[in-house]
Scaffold this motif. Structure first.
Motif, PDB file in Angstrom:
ATOM      1  N   ARG A   1      -6.547 -16.441 -12.879  1.00 29.37           N
ATOM      2  CA  ARG A   1      -6.215 -16.202 -11.472  1.00 29.37           C
ATOM      3  C   ARG A   1      -7.055 -17.086 -10.537  1.00 29.37           C
ATOM      4  NH1 ARG A   1      -3.407 -13.749 -14.281  1.00 29.37           N
ATOM      5  NH2 ARG A   1      -2.272 -11.813 -13.948  1.00 29.37           N
TER       6      ARG A   1
ATOM      7  N   SER B   1      -9.101  -7.357 -13.344  1.00 33.51           N
ATOM      8  CA  SER B   1      -8.498  -7.038 -12.043  1.00 33.51           C
ATOM      9  C   SER B   1      -9.537  -6.470 -11.077  1.00 33.51           C
ATOM     10  CB  SER B   1      -7.384  -6.011 -12.218  1.00 33.51           C
ATOM     11  OG  SER B   1      -6.462  -6.458 -13.146  1.00 33.51           O
TER      12      SER B   1
ATOM     13  N   ARG C   1     -10.549  -8.133  -7.638  1.00 34.13           N
ATOM     14  CA  ARG C   1     -10.483  -7.337  -6.395  1.00 34.13           C
ATOM     15  C   ARG C   1     -11.827  -7.377  -5.669  1.00 34.13           C
ATOM     16  NH1 ARG C   1      -6.997  -2.930  -4.841  1.00 34.13           N
ATOM     17  NH2 ARG C   1      -5.594  -3.752  -6.421  1.00 34.13           N
TER      18      ARG C   1
END
Lengths: 370, 258
Positions: free
Chosen positions: A264, B198, B202
């Motif tokens: 990502r 994740s 975040r």
């Protein structure tokens, strides 16, 4: 909220209607009261050792370490945290972005370290230590600071670990775990392993190093008149059913997490990719020496160690019929041996550190070998 | 998770939560020292009993106390087992398991029992402190006792953001579960890894937003920590009296050898 609830693996046969609660064999004769107590006591101990509850056993609880050992581990851990805090201040001055970043990554690592992961052999869930991950993201010094905060929060509000044992837990997790994870990640990347493989090894080995250090801390403090090494092996063996698979699981969680992050955010600056500062090496070497010195003193037999002069040189001298002369500088006993060890370690360190300059040929300006 | 953090109970108003955190921290430190220095199990067990009674009096559930005690008890049990089989020379019980004979040694049993009692007593003290004092007051008290300001600042920041991230992690975890993310060990590890990634992603995005918000509010690199309130004298006196009592009890058990 189910995030932190334990998984319960019920036996399928017990869940079938009609089987539960029925006994197909005649009941055994009742045990005597004393034997029953002993049986129950040993069953409880066996259950705790073989099927431990969610393994938070990596944190040494308050009350286990005597005061002197608690103070010793504090003394070893505090300098590392101090260097970490200096790094934090320096980076904060360099970039205003660093403070919220450190706080949030620290919180993220804490949350990750609370996530349940299944332990295949025991059928329970446990949580990763997260120090390898923190070291790769923030660097080992900052990982020690984040570790100190996480351990303090866990001790105060989750009753895992303790306040007097914070130094010992910090040394095993925040110092040994973080530096091992960081070193393994750097080494893995250095020899050309993929990010996934390096992160897996870093997570796994940092976890194992943490629990090996915890076992050593317990053995050093509790060996009494017995051998440190045999107690170390016993404690290590007692932790194996949970910590061995947990280390592998932690390796996978670290690897998947970093792979996800790098996919990502491809240019994310992992601290593990940065150049190793030479200032890291000396404190780590000193800490290792102090630990070795602590073990050495704790393992000393009654009456102290026999010196090299008595044990080796004196033996050959007496066989040759020579009488010992008085020492010019009389440094005897454990101190002398410790200094000998220190000198050997310093020599080895210097030899290893300057090995490159000995082995690599320098070139002059004209490009010719000197 | 929110209910698992002990200090959620510290927001209730009762005689213990209203006490000054600095006084409680001092009393807890003195009690921990006494428990660790105790020569026998009497004082640690007495301390644990008092702590549990105090917690029950402010309506902390038995189940919650037992849950909190579990990790400490499991570690104490491991140490008890290791000590009683490995330390000492006087066998008291012989156990034969599958042809293996294990001797329970008197000295090891004594040492292991003492350790287990100390662990239980000390964990009781920590439970009392955690259930009656909110995190921000403990951090402020630590600053008053001389903990480095940068450490305290970072600890407050970490503590604050834990709850934001746990909320996000919990939602993601539920989403993964309903999509069969945790069926089987292999898939569970993969799901846990993605969840961890994740959460980290975040946190990095949130850090960027937090930084922009801080700069917009005039942040220039210094976090201002407010002045600490004056120490409440009655609480300080109570803590001193408690510490004197505990240390006197320690002297008594040393003399009696229990």
């Amino acid at each position: 909220m189910k995030l932190f609830s334990r998984h319960i693996y019920s036996h399928p046969l017990l869940c079938k209607e009609g089987i539960q609660g029925r006994f197909l064999t005649p009941p055994a004769p009742p045990l005597e009261k004393g034997r029953k107590c002993i049986f129950l006591f040993f069953s409880f101990l066996l259950a705790c050792v073989v099927f431990p509850p969610p393994a938070h056993a990596m944190h040494i609880a308050d009350g286990i370490l005597p005061m002197k050992w608690a103070a010793f581990w504090y003394l070893l851990a505090i300098p590392v945290v101090a260097v970490g805090l200096r790094t934090y201040r320096r980076e904060s001055e360099r970039s205003l972005r660093f403070r919220p970043l450190a706080g949030l990554v620290g919180a993220a690592v804490f949350v990750v370290s609370c996530m349940p992961i299944p332990i295949p052999f025991t059928g329970t869930c446990s949580h990763p230590a997260g120090t390898g991950l923190a070291a790769i993201l923030l660097g080992p010094w900052m990982a020690a600071v984040v570790g100190s905060i996480a351990l303090a929060l866990q001790a105060l509000f989750l009753a895992h670990g303790g306040l007097t044992t914070l130094g010992a837990n910090l040394f095993s997790m925040g110092v040994v775990g973080a530096f091992t994870g960081y070193g393994v990640f750097r080494a893995g990347r250095g020899v050309g392993l993929s990010l996934f493989a390096s992160a897996f090894l870093a997570g796994m080995i940092s976890d194992w190093a943490t629990y090996a250090t915890t076992s050593l801390e317990l053995a050093l403090a509790l060996h009494g008149d017995g051998s440190v090494f045999s107690l170390f092996l016993a404690v290590l063996t007692a932790f194996v059913p949970t910590q061995l698979p947990l280390g592998i699981m932690e390796g996978f969680v670290t690897a998947y997490a970093l792979r996800f992050l790098s996919e990502r955010w491809p240019d994310f600056p992992f601290a593990g990719s940065a150049r190793i500062e030479s200032s890291i090496i000396l404190p780590v070497a000193l800490a290792a020496l102090l630990v070795i010195g602590g073990i050495y003193v704790a393992e000393a037999p009654v009456g102290g160690y026999m010196g090299v002069d008595d044990k080796v040189i004196g033996k050959f001298a007496s066989e040759a019929g020579k009488k010992p002369l008085r020492f010019l500088l009389n440094v005897e006993g454990d101190l002398g041996l410790f200094l000998f060890l220190l000198a050997g370690a310093a020599g080895g360190f210097a030899g290893g550190y300057f090995y490159r300059s000995l082995s690599i040929k320098k070139e002059n300006k004209a490009g010719k070998d000197v | 998770m929110f209910e698992l953090f002990s200090d959620i109970y510290a927001d209730r108003g009762n005689r213990f939560t209203r006490m000054d955190a600095r006084a409680k921290l001092f009393a807890a430190a003195a009690t921990l020292a006494a428990v660790i220095a105790a020569p026998g199990p009497a004082l640690p067990i007495a301390v644990w009993t008092l702590c549990v009674m105090a917690l029950l009096s402010i309506r902390i559930g038995v189940k919650m106390i037992a849950l909190r005690m579990t990790p400490a008890i499991s570690m104490a049990a491991v140490l008890l087992a290791v000590n009683m089989f490995m330390l000492g020379v006087t066998p008291v019980v012989q156990v034969t398991i599958g042809g293996w004979t294990l001797n329970v040694m008197k000295e090891g049993l004594h040492q292991g029992g003492l350790l287990a009692a100390r662990v239980v007593g000390a964990t009781g003290v920590l439970l009392f402190l955690g259930f009656t004092t909110p995190a921000h007051r403990i951090f402020a008290a630590l600053r008053w006792y001389g903990a480095p300001e940068t450490w305290v600042e970072l600890a407050i920041s970490v503590y604050r953001h834990i709850f934001t991230l746990i909320d996000a992690a919990s939602d993601m975890y539920s989403a993964q579960r309903v999509r069969l993310g945790y069926t089987g060990a292999r898939r569970a590890v993969g799901s846990a890894g993605v969840l961890a990634g994740s959460v980290l992603l975040r946190s990095l995005e949130q850090a960027s937003r937090t930084h922009e918000a801080m700069v917009a509010r005039g942040y220039s690199g210094n976090t201002v920590m407010g002045p600490l309130p004056p120490l409440v004298k009655t609480d300080a006196a109570a803590a001193l009296v408690w510490a004197a009592c505990v240390l006197s009890a320690l002297g008594a058990v040393w003399r009696l050898g229990i």
